[in-house]
Design an enzyme around this catalytic site. Structure first.
Site, PDB file in Angstrom:
ATOM      1  N   HIS A  29       0.849  -1.192   0.000  1.00 10.64           N
ATOM      2  CA  HIS A  29       0.000   0.000   0.000  1.00 10.64           C
ATOM      3  C   HIS A  29       0.883   1.240   0.000  1.00 10.64           C
ATOM      4  CE1 HIS A  29      -3.986  -1.753   1.766  1.00 10.64           C
ATOM      5  NE2 HIS A  29      -3.430  -2.567   0.898  1.00 10.64           N
ATOM      6  N   TYR A 151      -8.741  -7.039  10.388  1.00  7.96           N
ATOM      7  CA  TYR A 151      -8.085  -7.323   9.104  1.00  7.96           C
ATOM      8  C   TYR A 151      -6.592  -7.103   9.276  1.00  7.96           C
ATOM      9  CZ  TYR A 151      -8.706  -8.022   4.075  1.00  7.96           C
ATOM     10  OH  TYR A 151      -8.729  -8.552   2.808  1.00  7.96           O
ATOM     11  N   LYS A 206      -8.787 -11.846   9.910  1.00  5.82           N
ATOM     12  CA  LYS A 206      -8.422 -12.288   8.559  1.00  5.82           C
ATOM     13  C   LYS A 206      -7.012 -11.794   8.259  1.00  5.82           C
ATOM     14  CE  LYS A 206     -11.405 -12.076   5.260  1.00  5.82           C
ATOM     15  NZ  LYS A 206     -12.366 -11.480   4.312  1.00  5.82           N
ATOM     16  N   LYS A 208      -4.289 -10.979   5.543  1.00  6.19           N
ATOM     17  CA  LYS A 208      -4.092 -10.761   4.109  1.00  6.19           C
ATOM     18  C   LYS A 208      -2.848 -11.521   3.683  1.00  6.19           C
ATOM     19  CE  LYS A 208      -5.945  -9.027   1.470  1.00  6.19           C
ATOM     20  NZ  LYS A 208      -6.827  -9.589   0.436  1.00  6.19           N
ATOM     21  N   ASP A 236      -6.487 -14.854   3.298  1.00  2.00           N
ATOM     22  CA  ASP A 236      -6.905 -14.554   1.924  1.00  2.00           C
ATOM     23  C   ASP A 236      -5.671 -14.340   1.058  1.00  2.00           C
ATOM     24  OD1 ASP A 236      -7.855 -13.566  -0.449  1.00  2.00           O
ATOM     25  OD2 ASP A 236      -8.533 -11.642   0.369  1.00  2.00           O
ATOM     26  N   ASN A 238      -5.523 -14.119  -2.035  1.00  2.00           N
ATOM     27  CA  ASN A 238      -5.911 -13.481  -3.301  1.00  2.00           C
ATOM     28  C   ASN A 238      -5.572 -14.345  -4.524  1.00  2.00           C
ATOM     29  OD1 ASN A 238      -5.648 -10.377  -1.824  1.00  2.00           O
ATOM     30  ND2 ASN A 238      -7.333 -10.813  -3.231  1.00  2.00           N
ATOM     31  N   GLU A 261     -10.490 -17.740   1.851  1.00  2.00           N
ATOM     32  CA  GLU A 261     -10.936 -16.735   0.870  1.00  2.00           C
ATOM     33  C   GLU A 261     -10.038 -16.795  -0.365  1.00  2.00           C
ATOM     34  OE1 GLU A 261     -11.857 -12.997   2.560  1.00  2.00           O
ATOM     35  OE2 GLU A 261     -11.292 -11.869   0.757  1.00  2.00           O
ATOM     36  N   GLU A 267      -6.351 -21.104 -13.739  1.00  2.00           N
ATOM     37  CA  GLU A 267      -5.057 -21.701 -14.116  1.00  2.00           C
ATOM     38  C   GLU A 267      -5.286 -22.745 -15.193  1.00  2.00           C
ATOM     39  OE1 GLU A 267      -3.853 -23.322 -10.264  1.00  2.00           O
ATOM     40  OE2 GLU A 267      -4.443 -25.333 -10.905  1.00  2.00           O
ATOM     41  N   ASN A 290     -14.053 -12.424  -3.146  1.00  2.00           N
ATOM     42  CA  ASN A 290     -14.355 -11.112  -3.705  1.00  2.00           C
ATOM     43  C   ASN A 290     -13.709 -10.997  -5.073  1.00  2.00           C
ATOM     44  OD1 ASN A 290     -11.794 -10.766  -1.924  1.00  2.00           O
ATOM     45  ND2 ASN A 290     -11.662  -9.114  -3.437  1.00  2.00           N
ATOM     46  N   ASP A 314     -19.413  -6.390  -1.678  1.00  2.00           N
ATOM     47  CA  ASP A 314     -19.008  -5.071  -1.195  1.00  2.00           C
ATOM     48  C   ASP A 314     -19.960  -4.025  -1.779  1.00  2.00           C
ATOM     49  OD1 ASP A 314     -17.706  -2.558  -1.029  1.00  2.00           O
ATOM     50  OD2 ASP A 314     -15.723  -3.493  -1.057  1.00  2.00           O
ATOM     51  N   HIS A 340     -16.698  -7.546   1.567  1.00  2.00           N
ATOM     52  CA  HIS A 340     -15.295  -7.200   1.319  1.00  2.00           C
ATOM     53  C   HIS A 340     -15.047  -5.724   1.610  1.00  2.00           C
ATOM     54  CE1 HIS A 340     -12.642  -5.230  -1.663  1.00  2.00           C
ATOM     55  NE2 HIS A 340     -11.828  -6.216  -1.398  1.00  2.00           N
ATOM     56  N   SER A 341     -13.773  -5.372   1.751  1.00  2.00           N
ATOM     57  CA  SER A 341     -13.445  -3.946   1.938  1.00  2.00           C
ATOM     58  C   SER A 341     -12.083  -3.604   1.346  1.00  2.00           C
ATOM     59  CB  SER A 341     -13.473  -3.634   3.441  1.00  2.00           C
ATOM     60  OG  SER A 341     -12.350  -2.943   3.878  1.00  2.00           O
ATOM     61  N   ASN A 342     -11.912  -2.350   1.015  1.00  2.00           N
ATOM     62  CA  ASN A 342     -10.600  -1.742   0.744  1.00  2.00           C
ATOM     63  C   ASN A 342     -10.374  -0.670   1.809  1.00  2.00           C
ATOM     64  OD1 ASN A 342     -11.470  -2.210  -2.543  1.00  2.00           O
ATOM     65  ND2 ASN A 342      -9.433  -2.786  -1.870  1.00  2.00           N
ATOM     66  N   HIS A 370     -11.281  -2.205   6.520  1.00  2.00           N
ATOM     67  CA  HIS A 370      -9.893  -1.755   6.705  1.00  2.00           C
ATOM     68  C   HIS A 370      -9.833  -0.562   7.653  1.00  2.00           C
ATOM     69  CE1 HIS A 370      -9.195  -4.238   3.198  1.00  2.00           C
ATOM     70  NE2 HIS A 370      -7.967  -3.817   3.013  1.00  2.00           N
ATOM     71  N   ARG A 423      -4.424   4.276  -7.383  1.00  2.00           N
ATOM     72  CA  ARG A 423      -3.692   3.317  -6.543  1.00  2.00           C
ATOM     73  C   ARG A 423      -2.647   2.557  -7.369  1.00  2.00           C
ATOM     74  NH1 ARG A 423      -6.224  -1.298  -2.481  1.00  2.00           N
ATOM     75  NH2 ARG A 423      -4.253  -2.337  -2.093  1.00  2.00           N
TER      76      ARG A 423
END
Ligand SMILES: O=C([O-])C(=O)C[C@H](O)[C@@H](O)C(=O)[O-]
Ligand SMILES: [Mg+2]
Length: 447
Positions: A29, A151, A206, A208, A236, A238, A261, A267, A290, A314, A340-342, A370, A423
């Protein structure tokens, strides 16, 4: 409909705040995060507000929508939102996602724009009717507080960069200090969890993932479970694990975690919905996502394949009302509701509180937020509170919040001063690994 208030002005205010050097598959971030506020005023002299993730294309869409919103009748909210959808047919052709930091994902931000406008209209409607927004969503208010999770992220050493990451407040609350400090191993993540639990009362966490090798992330989950034996802990990555890896790690965690998650994704010619279905069959572990069920068409395919149990709808990429419809569907079809969140400011926190308060049934998993990383940077007079592991529904009609315009203008000035407004998590990451670039199939530190 002559007695409806009319929307007088729509102001779109991009704002920025500070963030820690949080690691995820997209990199680190940035020291700044950006959001958009949509501020509406109506002919009754009221102000309504909504928040969305910030991207140049979202700002462009909002500018385009302004003439459709100004002059519209508040009580025709349904028709107004329908007009937005009708005016942007492209949103139906492309899967949308929140993950603006993951480069190959679709930059179309229609839902973000529509979500912020809809939230601001609902805020005004609630004030007009003297009802909280939760009561305007189809199920009405079900609860006054919503379970939320802590989180947790691995945090890189900000001192390795020349970026403007903030330092913590020494001597005060442990969370407000530790959230700025390096936390790269299981032990320091457990310390973060302790500080978060102490401040907010979390019983769910959770992690990340998608950062270290999977072994290290499983070890961190184990350490969290050992420290908080009664807690619900998950990770998660991702979709950075292959299906084989996901099954391997999943079997190590089975029976001790409530869900995983996005453990794997597309793949070898198979879609993420197909690999998640195989993962579920092989491990029996419920799956949250998400990443692969973010619109009605994706959700339909995910459910036909029995690939997921918890769609993390979300409100910023479904809109509040559509996210509530997903919650109703979860209730009717035996799925679990999550969110979900950012990174976000407290207007989004209020949107999530009302959505959670109106979600029907009791199969609700603790919602993501978050906010704990932004706590202290509120743009409202009184930010909604997280206590005892729950986000409390703000009191009062509408969203129950009032903007602090001095803070909003300062956050807007910070946004204006930023050289890079979209971002981009690769920037910070390149201080850690030279020429680092995103790879959807590899945890961030494995290069
Ligand atoms: O659940 C998720 O995938 C997220 O929260 C996506 C976010 O972008 C998260 O990875 C982050 O903010 O670093
Ligand atoms: Mg996720």
């Amino acid at each position: 409909m002559s007695d409806s208030p009319v929307i007088k002005t729509m102001r779109v205010v991009p704002v920025a705040g500070y963030d820690s050097m949080l690691l995820n598959i997209g990199g680190a971030h940035n020291c700044y995060f950006t959001r958009i506020l949509v501020i509406l005023t109506d002919s009754a002299g009221r102000t309504g507000v909504g928040e969305s993730p910030c991207h140049a294309s979202t700002l462009g869409l909002l500018a385009r929508f302004q003439s459709q919103i100004e002059g519209s009748e508040l009580l025709r909210l349904n028709a107004t939102i329908a007009t937005l959808f009708a005016s942007d047919a492209r949103h139906q052709q492309t899967a949308h996602t929140d993950d603006i930091h993951i480069p190959q994902m679709n930059p179309e931000k229609f839902y973000n724009a529509a979500a912020a406008i809809e939230a601001a209209l609902l805020d005004l409607m609630g004030q007009h009717l003297n009802l909280p927004v939760a009561d305007l969503l189809a199920s009405g208010r079900q609860r006054d507080r919503v379970p939320v999770l802590g989180y947790l992220f691995y945090i890189a050493d900000r001192n390795l960069t020349s970026m403007n990451y903030q330092a913590g407040q020494a001597g005060g609350d442990a969370w407000l200090q530790l959230r700025h400090e390096k936390a790269m191993d299981a032990q320091s993540v457990v310390r973060l969890a302790e500080a978060a639990a102490e401040r907010y009362g979390f019983r769910d966490f959770k992690l990340k993932g998608g950062v270290h090798h999977g072994e290290v992330e499983v070890e961190t989950v184990n350490a969290l479970l050992q420290r908080f034996p009664q807690a619900r802990v998950t990770v998660d990555p991702n979709a950075s694990w292959s299906l084989d890896e996901a099954i391997y790690y999943g079997k190590q965690l089975a029976g001790r975690i409530p869900y995983l998650e996005d453990p794997c994704g597309a793949e070898q010619g198979y879609s993420g919905r197909e690999t998640l279905a195989e993962f579920k069959r092989a491990t029996g572990i419920p799956v949250a996502t998400n990443m692969i069920a973010n619109d009605w068409r994706q959700l339909q395919h995910a459910l036909q394949l029995n690939a997921i149990d918890i769609p993390l709808a979300d409100p910023h990429f479904w809109t509040m009302r559509h996210a509530h419809t997903v919650a109703q569907l979860c209730q009717e079809w035996g799925l679990t509701t999550g969110c979900h969140s950012n990174n976000h400011f407290d207007v989004s926190l209020a949107m999530v509180a009302h959505l959670g308060a109106a979600a029907p049934g009791d199969r609700l998993t603790a919602f993501d937020t978050h906010w704990i990383w932004q706590d202290g940077q509120q743009l409202t007079q009184h930010a909604p509170q997280i206590r005892d592991g729950h986000l409390e529904l703000p009191e009062g009609p509408g969203l129950g919040i009032t903007l602090n315009m001095k803070r909003v203008e300062a956050a807007h000035a910070l946004y204006t001063s930023l050289p890079d407004k979209n971002r981009n998590d690769a920037l910070g990451m390149q201080f850690l690994i030279e020429n680092w670039s995103f790879n959807a199939k590899r945890p961030a530190l494995l290069r």
